[in-house]
Scaffold this active site. Sequence first.
Site, PDB file in Angstrom:
ATOM      1  CD  GLU A 102      -8.777  -9.311  -3.633  1.00 30.04           C
ATOM      2  OE1 GLU A 102      -9.607  -8.970  -2.772  1.00 30.04           O
ATOM      3  OE2 GLU A 102      -7.609  -9.654  -3.355  1.00 30.04           O
ATOM      4  CE1 TYR A 153      -9.283  -3.621   0.288  1.00 31.90           C
ATOM      5  CE2 TYR A 153      -8.281  -1.703  -0.721  1.00 31.90           C
ATOM      6  CZ  TYR A 153      -8.173  -2.835   0.038  1.00 31.90           C
ATOM      7  OH  TYR A 153      -6.947  -3.206   0.562  1.00 31.90           O
ATOM      8  CG  PHE A 171     -13.627   0.799   6.870  1.00 33.75           C
ATOM      9  CD1 PHE A 171     -13.136   0.260   5.691  1.00 33.75           C
ATOM     10  CD2 PHE A 171     -14.297  -0.048   7.752  1.00 33.75           C
ATOM     11  CE1 PHE A 171     -13.307  -1.082   5.377  1.00 33.75           C
ATOM     12  CE2 PHE A 171     -14.482  -1.397   7.453  1.00 33.75           C
ATOM     13  CZ  PHE A 171     -13.981  -1.917   6.262  1.00 33.75           C
ATOM     14  CB  THR A 188      -7.140  -5.699   9.850  1.00 33.06           C
ATOM     15  OG1 THR A 188      -7.611  -6.906   9.241  1.00 33.06           O
ATOM     16  CG2 THR A 188      -7.537  -4.510   8.998  1.00 33.06           C
ATOM     17  CG  HIS A 214      -5.268  -6.339  -0.414  1.00 30.93           C
ATOM     18  ND1 HIS A 214      -6.495  -6.458   0.193  1.00 30.93           N
ATOM     19  CD2 HIS A 214      -5.279  -7.211  -1.464  1.00 30.93           C
ATOM     20  CE1 HIS A 214      -7.215  -7.363  -0.475  1.00 30.93           C
ATOM     21  NE2 HIS A 214      -6.493  -7.830  -1.488  1.00 30.93           N
ATOM     22  NE  ARG A 218      -5.985 -12.190   5.221  1.00 32.22           N
ATOM     23  CZ  ARG A 218      -6.733 -11.082   5.203  1.00 32.22           C
ATOM     24  NH1 ARG A 218      -6.802 -10.327   4.111  1.00 32.22           N
ATOM     25  NH2 ARG A 218      -7.397 -10.704   6.271  1.00 32.22           N
ATOM     26  NE  ARG A 246      -2.334  -5.485   7.125  1.00 33.95           N
ATOM     27  CZ  ARG A 246      -3.458  -6.074   6.732  1.00 33.95           C
ATOM     28  NH1 ARG A 246      -3.934  -7.113   7.406  1.00 33.95           N
ATOM     29  NH2 ARG A 246      -4.097  -5.639   5.673  1.00 33.95           N
ATOM     30  CE  LYS A 306      -3.948  -2.296   2.246  1.00 32.94           C
ATOM     31  NZ  LYS A 306      -4.994  -2.193   3.312  1.00 32.94           N
TER      32      LYS A 306
HETATM   33  P1  RTP Z   1      -7.024  -5.922   3.218  1.00 29.01           P
HETATM   34  O1  RTP Z   1      -8.339  -6.264   2.533  1.00 29.01           O
HETATM   35  O2  RTP Z   1      -6.550  -4.542   2.853  1.00 29.01           O
HETATM   36  O3  RTP Z   1      -5.992  -6.980   2.971  1.00 29.01           O
HETATM   37  O4  RTP Z   1      -7.216  -5.893   4.790  1.00 29.01           O
HETATM   38  P2  RTP Z   1      -7.972  -6.962   5.686  1.00 29.01           P
HETATM   39  O5  RTP Z   1      -8.490  -8.075   4.823  1.00 29.01           O
HETATM   40  O6  RTP Z   1      -7.055  -7.307   6.795  1.00 29.01           O
HETATM   41  O7  RTP Z   1      -9.173  -6.113   6.245  1.00 29.01           O
HETATM   42  P3  RTP Z   1     -10.617  -5.838   5.581  1.00 29.01           P
HETATM   43  O8  RTP Z   1     -11.635  -6.156   6.606  1.00 29.01           O
HETATM   44  O9  RTP Z   1     -10.733  -6.469   4.240  1.00 29.01           O
HETATM   45  O10 RTP Z   1     -10.617  -4.252   5.404  1.00 29.01           O
HETATM   46  C1  RTP Z   1      -9.994  -3.622   4.310  1.00 29.01           C
HETATM   47  C2  RTP Z   1      -9.211  -2.429   4.808  1.00 29.01           C
HETATM   48  O11 RTP Z   1     -10.117  -1.458   5.327  1.00 29.01           O
HETATM   49  C3  RTP Z   1      -9.539  -0.827   6.463  1.00 29.01           C
HETATM   50  N1  RTP Z   1     -10.376  -1.029   7.633  1.00 29.01           N
HETATM   51  N2  RTP Z   1     -10.614  -0.093   8.493  1.00 29.01           N
HETATM   52  N3  RTP Z   1     -11.566   1.384  10.722  1.00 29.01           N
HETATM   53  C4  RTP Z   1     -11.884   0.105  10.596  1.00 29.01           C
HETATM   54  O12 RTP Z   1     -12.558  -0.489  11.406  1.00 29.01           O
HETATM   55  C5  RTP Z   1     -11.387  -0.611   9.438  1.00 29.01           C
HETATM   56  N4  RTP Z   1     -11.655  -1.871   9.170  1.00 29.01           N
HETATM   57  C6  RTP Z   1     -10.993  -2.144   8.014  1.00 29.01           C
HETATM   58  C7  RTP Z   1      -8.187  -1.435   6.706  1.00 29.01           C
HETATM   59  O13 RTP Z   1      -7.202  -0.571   6.161  1.00 29.01           O
HETATM   60  C8  RTP Z   1      -8.246  -2.749   5.960  1.00 29.01           C
HETATM   61  O14 RTP Z   1      -6.972  -3.150   5.506  1.00 29.01           O
HETATM   62 MG    MG Z   2      -9.624  -7.765   3.087  1.00 33.94          MG
END
Ligand code: RTP
Ligand code: MG
Length: 139
Positions: A128, A51, A59, A93, A117, A87, A104, A11
């Site tokens: 994706e 996304y 968010f 996250t 990501h 992962r 991370r 990112k």
């Molecule tokens: P990613 O898709 O980027 O790999 O991240 P992830 O699976 O670990 O998390 P995901 O639930 O898919 O969320 C995508 C991105 O959104 C942001 N986020 N912010 N403020 C919040 O509660 C929140 N939750 C998610 C994060 O930047 C996350 O990587």
């Molecule tokens: Mg995700």
Amino acid sequence: MAVERTLSIIKPDAVAKNVIGKIYSRFETNGLKIVASRMAWLSEREAGGFYAVHKERPFFKDLVSFMSSGPVMIQVLEGENAIAKNRELMGATDPKKADKGTIRADFADSIDANAVHGSDGPDTAKVEIAYFFPALNVF
Ligand code: RTP
Ligand code: MG
């Protein structure tokens, strides 16, 4: 165990920190091969499309604006159990909750600027990879 492919993005925060090589090294030393890559500066439209599953989440706007705030490095990783392996290497996250030694934990600053990501399952990996590498199925 099956050989899989997964989509990874370094990112804007991690690209700005100049740690693409350090993150690539973690993939390589953990059995994940980089089989395609490209650097891009995503538009809000491209980031929002990527996304789209999160578009109703509170968010979403911040996520799209962050992901289009600077260049990203996009790659397809291949290896045994690649989706889960990536992962695991990424960590949780929220970097505050990420295990020690994960990408991370070591390179991310916040839940928004969280360095990488990774696809979260076989179906999303397929979609994706096709989103950013539409011609990849030719080899
Ligand atoms: P990613 O898709 O980027 O790999 O991240 P992830 O699976 O670990 O998390 P995901 O639930 O898919 O969320 C995508 C991105 O959104 C942001 N986020 N912010 N403020 C919040 O509660 C929140 N939750 C998610 C994060 O930047 C996350 O990587
Ligand atoms: Mg995700």
